[in-house]
Design an enzyme around this catalytic site. Structure first.
Site, PDB file in Angstrom:
ATOM      1  N   ASP A   1     -23.842  19.436  13.692  1.00 42.35           N
ATOM      2  CA  ASP A   1     -25.227  18.966  13.519  1.00 42.35           C
ATOM      3  C   ASP A   1     -25.314  17.499  13.106  1.00 42.35           C
ATOM      4  O   ASP A   1     -26.249  17.086  12.419  1.00 42.35           O
ATOM      5  CB  ASP A   1     -25.968  19.834  12.479  1.00 42.35           C
ATOM      6  CG  ASP A   1     -26.019  21.284  12.888  1.00 42.35           C
ATOM      7  OD1 ASP A   1     -26.085  21.552  14.100  1.00 42.35           O
ATOM      8  OD2 ASP A   1     -25.989  22.157  12.004  1.00 42.35           O
TER       9      ASP A   1
ATOM     10  N   LYS B   1     -25.028  14.818  17.705  1.00 40.36           N
ATOM     11  CA  LYS B   1     -24.269  14.618  18.954  1.00 40.36           C
ATOM     12  C   LYS B   1     -25.189  14.624  20.173  1.00 40.36           C
ATOM     13  O   LYS B   1     -24.967  13.889  21.132  1.00 40.36           O
ATOM     14  CB  LYS B   1     -23.203  15.727  19.112  1.00 40.36           C
ATOM     15  CG  LYS B   1     -22.164  15.742  18.005  1.00 40.36           C
ATOM     16  CD  LYS B   1     -21.213  16.912  18.151  1.00 40.36           C
ATOM     17  CE  LYS B   1     -21.867  18.257  17.918  1.00 40.36           C
ATOM     18  NZ  LYS B   1     -22.306  18.511  16.527  1.00 40.36           N
TER      19      LYS B   1
ATOM     20  N   GLY C   1     -26.440  23.751  18.796  1.00 45.79           N
ATOM     21  CA  GLY C   1     -27.837  23.419  19.031  1.00 45.79           C
ATOM     22  C   GLY C   1     -27.933  21.915  19.008  1.00 45.79           C
ATOM     23  O   GLY C   1     -27.708  21.302  17.971  1.00 45.79           O
ATOM     24  N   HIS C   2     -28.183  21.307  20.156  1.00 46.42           N
ATOM     25  CA  HIS C   2     -28.194  19.848  20.259  1.00 46.42           C
ATOM     26  C   HIS C   2     -29.617  19.376  20.540  1.00 46.42           C
ATOM     27  O   HIS C   2     -30.234  19.822  21.510  1.00 46.42           O
ATOM     28  CB  HIS C   2     -27.222  19.391  21.356  1.00 46.42           C
ATOM     29  CG  HIS C   2     -25.788  19.738  21.045  1.00 46.42           C
ATOM     30  ND1 HIS C   2     -24.747  19.444  21.876  1.00 46.42           N
ATOM     31  CD2 HIS C   2     -25.234  20.325  19.956  1.00 46.42           C
ATOM     32  CE1 HIS C   2     -23.613  19.857  21.326  1.00 46.42           C
ATOM     33  NE2 HIS C   2     -23.881  20.400  20.164  1.00 46.42           N
TER      34      HIS C   2
ATOM     35  N   GLN D   1     -20.069  21.500  17.639  1.00 46.66           N
ATOM     36  CA  GLN D   1     -19.570  21.678  16.267  1.00 46.66           C
ATOM     37  C   GLN D   1     -18.937  20.366  15.751  1.00 46.66           C
ATOM     38  O   GLN D   1     -19.350  19.307  16.169  1.00 46.66           O
ATOM     39  CB  GLN D   1     -18.584  22.848  16.180  1.00 46.66           C
ATOM     40  CG  GLN D   1     -19.218  24.227  16.358  1.00 46.66           C
ATOM     41  CD  GLN D   1     -19.437  24.616  17.805  1.00 46.66           C
ATOM     42  OE1 GLN D   1     -18.529  24.532  18.622  1.00 46.66           O
ATOM     43  NE2 GLN D   1     -20.620  25.054  18.144  1.00 46.66           N
TER      44      GLN D   1
HETATM   45  P1  GDP Z   1     -26.078  18.100  16.980  1.00 44.28           P
HETATM   46  O1  GDP Z   1     -25.820  19.552  16.877  1.00 44.28           O
HETATM   47  O2  GDP Z   1     -24.909  17.289  16.522  1.00 44.28           O
HETATM   48  O3  GDP Z   1     -26.566  17.668  18.332  1.00 44.28           O
HETATM   49  O4  GDP Z   1     -27.255  17.795  15.950  1.00 44.28           O
HETATM   50  P2  GDP Z   1     -28.604  18.656  15.760  1.00 44.28           P
HETATM   51  O5  GDP Z   1     -29.485  18.425  16.918  1.00 44.28           O
HETATM   52  O6  GDP Z   1     -28.294  20.072  15.407  1.00 44.28           O
HETATM   53  O7  GDP Z   1     -29.182  18.020  14.432  1.00 44.28           O
HETATM   54  C1  GDP Z   1     -29.438  16.669  14.314  1.00 44.28           C
HETATM   55  C2  GDP Z   1     -30.906  16.487  13.915  1.00 44.28           C
HETATM   56  O8  GDP Z   1     -31.090  15.171  13.440  1.00 44.28           O
HETATM   57  C3  GDP Z   1     -31.866  16.637  15.071  1.00 44.28           C
HETATM   58  O9  GDP Z   1     -33.059  17.196  14.576  1.00 44.28           O
HETATM   59  C4  GDP Z   1     -32.103  15.207  15.533  1.00 44.28           C
HETATM   60  O10 GDP Z   1     -33.370  15.018  16.148  1.00 44.28           O
HETATM   61  C5  GDP Z   1     -32.045  14.478  14.225  1.00 44.28           C
HETATM   62  N1  GDP Z   1     -31.535  13.086  14.289  1.00 44.28           N
HETATM   63  C6  GDP Z   1     -30.545  12.566  15.063  1.00 44.28           C
HETATM   64  N2  GDP Z   1     -30.316  11.274  14.721  1.00 44.28           N
HETATM   65  C7  GDP Z   1     -31.183  10.987  13.716  1.00 44.28           C
HETATM   66  C8  GDP Z   1     -31.417   9.817  12.921  1.00 44.28           C
HETATM   67  O11 GDP Z   1     -30.774   8.783  13.052  1.00 44.28           O
HETATM   68  N3  GDP Z   1     -32.411   9.937  11.955  1.00 44.28           N
HETATM   69  C9  GDP Z   1     -33.132  11.069  11.758  1.00 44.28           C
HETATM   70  N4  GDP Z   1     -34.056  11.083  10.790  1.00 44.28           N
HETATM   71  N5  GDP Z   1     -32.916  12.169  12.492  1.00 44.28           N
HETATM   72  C10 GDP Z   1     -31.959  12.132  13.448  1.00 44.28           C
HETATM   73  P1  IMO Z   2     -23.487  22.030  16.762  1.00 46.57           P
HETATM   74  O1  IMO Z   2     -22.821  21.851  18.107  1.00 46.57           O
HETATM   75  C1  IMO Z   2     -23.238  23.549  12.682  1.00 46.57           C
HETATM   76  C2  IMO Z   2     -20.915  27.225  12.063  1.00 46.57           C
HETATM   77  C3  IMO Z   2     -21.675  28.475  11.663  1.00 46.57           C
HETATM   78  C4  IMO Z   2     -20.620  29.168  10.807  1.00 46.57           C
HETATM   79  C5  IMO Z   2     -19.332  28.843  11.552  1.00 46.57           C
HETATM   80  C6  IMO Z   2     -18.854  29.950  12.480  1.00 46.57           C
HETATM   81  O2  IMO Z   2     -24.955  22.183  16.853  1.00 46.57           O
HETATM   82  O3  IMO Z   2     -23.037  20.971  15.826  1.00 46.57           O
HETATM   83  P2  IMO Z   2     -19.689  30.782  14.855  1.00 46.57           P
HETATM   84  O4  IMO Z   2     -21.005  31.369  15.282  1.00 46.57           O
HETATM   85  O5  IMO Z   2     -19.309  29.546  15.574  1.00 46.57           O
HETATM   86  O6  IMO Z   2     -18.585  31.806  14.846  1.00 46.57           O
HETATM   87  O7  IMO Z   2     -19.909  30.381  13.299  1.00 46.57           O
HETATM   88  O8  IMO Z   2     -19.583  27.681  12.303  1.00 46.57           O
HETATM   89  N1  IMO Z   2     -21.394  26.558  13.296  1.00 46.57           N
HETATM   90  C7  IMO Z   2     -22.099  25.420  13.321  1.00 46.57           C
HETATM   91  N2  IMO Z   2     -22.583  24.663  12.314  1.00 46.57           N
HETATM   92  N3  IMO Z   2     -23.414  23.153  13.955  1.00 46.57           N
HETATM   93  C8  IMO Z   2     -22.924  23.885  14.983  1.00 46.57           C
HETATM   94  O9  IMO Z   2     -22.961  23.467  16.258  1.00 46.57           O
HETATM   95  C9  IMO Z   2     -22.266  25.101  14.680  1.00 46.57           C
HETATM   96  N4  IMO Z   2     -21.676  26.058  15.431  1.00 46.57           N
HETATM   97  C10 IMO Z   2     -21.144  26.940  14.571  1.00 46.57           C
HETATM   98  O10 IMO Z   2     -22.825  28.155  10.924  1.00 46.57           O
HETATM   99  O11 IMO Z   2     -20.553  28.563   9.535  1.00 46.57           O
HETATM  100 MG    MG Z   3     -26.632  21.286  16.060  1.00 49.02          MG
END
Ligand code: GDP
Ligand code: IMO
Ligand code: MG
Length: 450
Positions: free
Chosen positions: A9, A12, A36-37, A219
């Site tokens: 999270d 990416k 979840g991206h 991840q």
């Molecule tokens: P990922 O799994 O690595 O793709 O990240 P996620 O989408 O799960 O979580 C990142 C969250 O941070 C999302 O809600 C993005 O919209 C938000 N985000 C990304 N870059 C920035 C930033 O520079 N500032 C803020 N405030 N939010 C950001």
């Molecule tokens: P992105 O790509 C954050 C965490 C779960 C749990 C552990 C194992 O959005 O960064 P799983 O279902 O993979 O067997 O769970 O890994 N986890 C993540 N945490 N971002 C993710 O993906 C994750 N994918 C799995 O919360 O702790």
């Molecule tokens: Mg994510």
């Protein structure tokens, strides 16, 4: 290549979407719909779980590689959702060798967590672990099996056999009926057939022509099954080395590896977290950063930036650059702590990420306190626009990890980024008009870059 340098999270999705503009293809190489991206474009927000984050560009080749575990029901839902929002998914390719998440994997994931009780991992319950387990046990069902009903049924029968005991509580679950399951998956096969391909070959063709391929990790390093905080990890390898295996290319095909890190740290699920903030400040940062899971909606645990873990991730991935996201979330704090070493039981100190779980479980981050800044930085577009304390903070991170920062996130929006000088230099096909931008020299054929 883009990889998560923390516990997932990190942002990416946003970074991939930005860099994909200059790439010829985007390949996801591991994980599944535990990911979840998020991409924010203007007022629109996209949450992708399986489809690579390059899909918003028309006709951009987007590949789900062989290393991904794929729940076809979820993928079809995602495709339908994208189509409904008028996104063209015609250029989505799925590796015929990717493994399928089956209904019994979902049941086994939840049952496994229930059995662990207090010791549970906090998985996303999407069947990821059981699916990778079947892959290793050579009982997996692959995407190509969807195209032959006879083979599919035989394989499902074989996969179910050794799980009889653990699946007994679900004996009456309709999703476990062999015939219904086979029929359901054959239907998925019909829906996905047009996307199924020999995706490793597709990648080679592009690389051999000297085209640009972007690898999108899911991840993060600390969730890596080999190098992360085992057993509180995911069941794949989110580190850079896995991209080769999960996409079918070689190490020499990779020439840039960018690690994405937040300006602080979050983690979802259980497991050690040496810099976790347990007081109200944690709640403040969680609210301000919107730190709730993209996939499961769970509140993310929040902590200070852990430079011991980040330096470890930098070495594991041989990062060529760092992307620091969410710097804006730290605005308004009088001071900001960063973890520079761990203190363990009996006052032991650790400069390096401890390999032993008992040490790690007792490790508490020792922090250095840096000055904060008041200003809202959401409108900053150049490093020089940032308050001096924010620049000092970033300099501290780059020096400690030994990795230059390429890109800084100052808000969720697509344009809310700052390209550093280093980032502009190593950014592919950087637009000639941008200040201080240089074009990359022509590369020898057969190399990938971010
Ligand atoms: P990922 O799994 O690595 O793709 O990240 P996620 O989408 O799960 O979580 C990142 C969250 O941070 C999302 O809600 C993005 O919209 C938000 N985000 C990304 N870059 C920035 C930033 O520079 N500032 C803020 N405030 N939010 C950001
Ligand atoms: P992105 O790509 C954050 C965490 C779960 C749990 C552990 C194992 O959005 O960064 P799983 O279902 O993979 O067997 O769970 O890994 N986890 C993540 N945490 N971002 C993710 O993906 C994750 N994918 C799995 O919360 O702790
Ligand atoms: Mg994510």
């Amino acid at each position: 290549m883009i990889v998560g340098a923390q516990w997932g999270d990190e942002g990416k999705g946003k970074v991939t979407d930005l860099l994909a503009e200059q790439a010829d293809a985007v390949i996801r190489f591991q994980g599944g719909n535990n990911a979840g991206h998020t991409i924010v474009r203007g007022t629109e927000e996209w949450k992708l779980h399986l489809v690579p984050s390059g899909i918003l560009y028309p006709r951009k080749l987007c590949v789900i590689g062989n290393g991904v575990v794929l729940d076809p029901r979820v993928l079809i839902e995602e495709i339908d959702h994208l189509r409904a929002r008028r996104v063209d998914v015609g250029s989505l390719k799925i590796s015929a060798n990717a493994h399928l998440i089956m209904p019994y994997h979902l049941l086994l994931d939840s049952a496994g967590e229930a059995r662990l009780g207090k010791l549970q991992i906090g998985t996303t319950r999407r069947g990821i672990g059981p699916c990778y387990a079947d892959k290793a046990a050579r009982l997996g069902i692959r995407v190509q099996d969807l195209l032959d009903e006879t083979i599919l049924k035989k394989k499902i029968t074989a996969a179910l056999e050794p799980k009889r005991l653990s699946l007994r509580p679900f004996a009456k679950d309709p999703s476990l009926d062999l015939h219904a399951m086979t029929e359901e998956y054959v239907t998925y096969g019909h829906r996905l057939e047009q996307h199924i391909a020999d995706t490793a070959r597709t990648a080679w063709e592009l690389l051999d022509q000297g085209r640009t391929v972007l690898f999108e990790g899911a991840q993060g390093a600390m969730l890596d099954i080999d190098h992360g905080t085992y057993p509180f990890v995911t069941s794949s390898n989110p580190v850079a080395g896995a991209a080769c295996v999960g996409a079918g290319v070689g190490p020499r095909d990779i020439d840039e590896v960018w690690g994405v890190s937040k300006a602080y740290t979050t983690r979802v699920g259980a497991g050690p977290f040496p810099t976790e903030i347990h007081d109200e400040l944690g709640d403040v940062l969680r609210q301000r950063g919107g730190e709730f899971g993209t996939t499961t909606g769970r509140a993310r645990r929040v902590g200070w930036l852990d430079l011991v873990a980040l330096r470890y991730a930098a070495r594991l991935n041989t990062l060529t650059a760092l992307t620091v996201t969410k710097l804006d979330v730290l605005s308004g704090l009088e001071t900001i702590d960063v973890c520079v070493r761990y203190r363990g039981a009996e006052d032991a100190q650790f400069d390096h990420f401890p390999y032993h779980q008992s040490v790690l479980h007792h490790a508490v981050g020792e922090t250095e306190r840096l000055p904060g800044w008041e200003e809202d930085i959401g409108e900053c577009r150049r490093e020089a626009d940032l308050p001096p304390a924010a620049r000092d903070y970033l300099r501290f991170v780059a020096e400690f990890t030994g990795v230059p920062i390429a890109l800084i996130g100052v808000g969720p929006g697509r344009d809310q980024v700052i390209w550093t000088e280093h980032g502009q230099r190593s950014r592919l096909g950087a637009s000639p008009g941008a200040a201080g931008t240089e074009r990359m020299p022509a590369r020898p054929s057969g190399r990938a870059a971010a």
